[in-house]
Write a protein that holds these residues in place. Structure first.
Motif, short mmCIF file in Angstrom:
data_model
loop_
_atom_site.label_atom_id
_atom_site.label_comp_id
_atom_site.label_asym_id
_atom_site.label_seq_id
_atom_site.Cartn_x
_atom_site.Cartn_y
_atom_site.Cartn_z
N ALA A 160 0.83 -1.21 0.00
CA ALA A 160 0.00 0.00 0.00
C ALA A 160 0.86 1.26 0.00
CB ALA A 160 -0.93 -0.01 1.21
N ASN A 161 1.95 1.23 0.77
CA ASN A 161 2.83 2.40 0.81
C ASN A 161 3.60 2.57 -0.49
OD1 ASN A 161 2.14 3.36 3.39
ND2 ASN A 161 3.48 1.85 4.37
N LEU A 162 3.97 1.45 -1.11
CA LEU A 162 4.61 1.50 -2.42
C LEU A 162 3.70 2.18 -3.44
CD1 LEU A 162 6.14 -2.09 -2.72
CD2 LEU A 162 7.41 0.01 -2.95
N ALA A 163 2.44 1.82 -3.40
CA ALA A 163 1.48 2.33 -4.38
C ALA A 163 1.32 3.85 -4.27
CB ALA A 163 0.14 1.64 -4.18
N ARG A 164 1.63 4.41 -3.11
CA ARG A 164 1.47 5.85 -2.91
C ARG A 164 2.69 6.64 -3.38
NH1 ARG A 164 -0.25 3.89 2.32
NH2 ARG A 164 -2.52 3.77 2.40
N GLU A 165 3.79 5.95 -3.65
CA GLU A 165 5.03 6.63 -4.01
C GLU A 165 5.06 7.00 -5.49
OE1 GLU A 165 7.86 7.59 -2.18
OE2 GLU A 165 6.47 7.26 -0.52
N GLN A 211 11.26 0.17 12.00
CA GLN A 211 10.35 1.27 11.71
C GLN A 211 10.20 2.26 12.85
OE1 GLN A 211 9.18 -1.67 12.71
NE2 GLN A 211 7.60 -1.19 14.21
N ARG A 212 10.58 1.86 14.06
CA ARG A 212 10.39 2.79 15.19
C ARG A 212 11.23 4.06 15.02
NH1 ARG A 212 10.01 -1.40 20.36
NH2 ARG A 212 8.52 -2.81 19.36
N ARG A 251 1.59 2.96 11.80
CA ARG A 251 1.07 3.21 10.44
C ARG A 251 1.87 4.32 9.74
NH1 ARG A 251 -3.48 4.63 12.01
NH2 ARG A 251 -4.52 2.60 12.03
N ALA A 252 2.06 5.43 10.43
CA ALA A 252 2.79 6.56 9.84
C ALA A 252 4.26 6.20 9.66
CB ALA A 252 2.65 7.79 10.72
N ALA A 253 4.82 5.48 10.61
CA ALA A 253 6.24 5.12 10.53
C ALA A 253 6.54 4.25 9.31
CB ALA A 253 6.67 4.39 11.80
N TYR A 254 5.65 3.32 9.00
CA TYR A 254 5.87 2.46 7.83
C TYR A 254 5.86 3.28 6.54
CZ TYR A 254 5.26 -1.74 10.71
OH TYR A 254 5.41 -2.72 11.65
N ALA A 255 5.01 4.28 6.47
CA ALA A 255 4.96 5.12 5.28
C ALA A 255 6.23 5.96 5.14
CB ALA A 255 3.73 6.02 5.32
N VAL A 256 6.68 6.55 6.24
CA VAL A 256 7.90 7.36 6.21
C VAL A 256 9.11 6.49 5.87
CG1 VAL A 256 9.45 8.79 7.61
CG2 VAL A 256 6.97 9.04 7.85
N ALA A 260 9.11 5.70 2.12
CA ALA A 260 9.48 6.89 1.37
C ALA A 260 10.99 7.14 1.46
CB ALA A 260 8.71 8.10 1.88
N HIS A 261 11.55 6.92 2.64
CA HIS A 261 12.99 7.09 2.84
C HIS A 261 13.78 6.10 1.97
CE1 HIS A 261 16.87 7.68 4.70
NE2 HIS A 261 16.90 6.42 5.12
N PHE A 262 13.29 4.87 1.87
CA PHE A 262 13.97 3.86 1.05
C PHE A 262 14.14 4.34 -0.38
CE2 PHE A 262 13.43 -0.20 -1.50
CZ PHE A 262 14.77 -0.62 -1.35
N PHE A 263 13.10 4.92 -0.94
CA PHE A 263 13.19 5.38 -2.32
C PHE A 263 14.01 6.66 -2.44
CE2 PHE A 263 9.54 2.51 -2.43
CZ PHE A 263 10.04 1.62 -3.36
#
Length: 329
Positions: A18-23, A121-122, A280-285, A288-291
């Motif tokens: 889901a987070n990938l799809a938002r990038e 992720q923390r 939830r927010a940490a996984y998204a951040v 995004a950092h990975f990319f």
């Protein structure tokens, strides 16, 4: 466009998809799951990806990155294969359950010169990251004592625990990473004790469900971690750091921040129920950092070396518990 292969279509794999799809500029090209093919096919269909066998992404030069969210026993092999063909790597913790294999992975990543982000992720949680930033700004002076509370709402199934590597490698490995990150120093000694208090069956698989750990760093800072597999009120994730000029606390998150005041009580919501909601927010951040790492060449905030250091602490804590002694690193 950065094409990505996702290994693992379980609960954390779904979060990452889901987070990938938002990038922007990122496409989930492949999904792989040899243990749950129906889940893998469904996830691939949901995001317009292909469901393929494990070897396909490694042979595809258009795939620039691999996200590893499969079971722990696959992590090391997938890291090694990804590094060998020059793909950027995102891998959930732990790198492996053995130090030898984890060190082999770290060496392979270094030799291939590919980025490898380990999913602690923390560090990406906005609340925890704010505490770290304020420490670095000097608000509380020199950190001296860190106290970490880590409590799950309930233990995983016994079948999972049999292959998890034990509570220190499966659960507290996140807390060990927090210790190194917040205190910004390397541990020199560990003392751990543990009990089985929530479910006698956990002892039958050689594990514990309740632990207390004390860590001393090179500079003499102390970290105390209390962890348990059961908290009746939800997912309890807090820490406080005491410094020479004051203290900072990071508390739990709740579904809402509404407080009710009546003649009978003052009440708030219970904490978020589990890690999927809490972070939830940490996984998204984190994703995004990975990319950003791939695009800019910057070093990942949570590297394979961080994964290795946390695993060393988990090994030391396990040894300390089983032998009833302080373990020197």
């Amino acid at each position: 466009m950065i094409n990505v292969a996702l290994y693992g279509a379980g609960r954390i794999g779904k979060i990452h998809a889901a987070n990938l799809a938002r990038e922007a500029g990122v496409k989930l090209k492949y999904v792989v799951d040899v243990y749950a093919p129906a889940a893998g096919q469904a996830l691939a269909q949901q995001y317009g990806a292909e469901f393929v066998s494990p070897e396909v992404p490694f042979a595809d030069a258009d795939v620039k990155a691999v996200v590893i969210a499969a079971s722990t026993d696959t992590h090391a092999d997938l890291i090694l294969q990804s590094a060998s063909v020059g793909k950027a790597i995102f891998c959930e913790k732990p790198v492996d359950l053995t130090l030898d294999r984890a060190r082999l992975c770290a060496a392979a990543v270094a030799e291939a010169k590919v980025p490898c982000l380990i999913g602690f992720q923390r560090r990406y949680d906005p609340t925890f990251a704010a505490v770290k930033a304020r420490i670095e700004a000097g608000e509380i002076g020199t950190p001296e004592v860190l106290i970490v509370t880590s409590r799950d709402p309930g233990a995983p199934p016994l079948d999972y625990l049999k292959h998890s590597g034990g509570i220190f490698k499966d659960m507290l490995i996140h807390d060990f990473d927090i210790c190194r990150w917040i205190l910004d120093d390397e541990p020199v000694s560990v003392h751990a004790t543990a009990s089985v208090l929530t479910d006698p069956a956990i002892e039958s698989v050689g594990d514990a469900d309740t632990t207390a750990v004390t860590i001393r760093t090179r500079q003499g800072q102390l970290c105390q971690i209390n962890a348990i597999r059961r908290a009746a009120y939800g997912y309890d994730q807090r820490f406080e750091v005491l410094g020479s000029k004051g203290m900072l606390q990071a508390g739990n998150h709740r579904p809402t921040e509404v407080t009710a005041y009546t003649g009978e009580h003052v009440a708030t919501n219970l904490p978020e129920h589990f890690f999927l909601e809490r972070y939830r927010a940490a996984y998204a951040v984190e994703m995004a950092h990975f990319f950003d790492v791939i695009r800019t060449g910057q070093a990942p905030r949570t590297s394979v070396e961080d994964g290795l250091k946390a695993l060393e602490l988990a090994e030391a804590a396990t040894l300390s518990w089983r032998e009833g002694r302080v373990v020197t690193l």
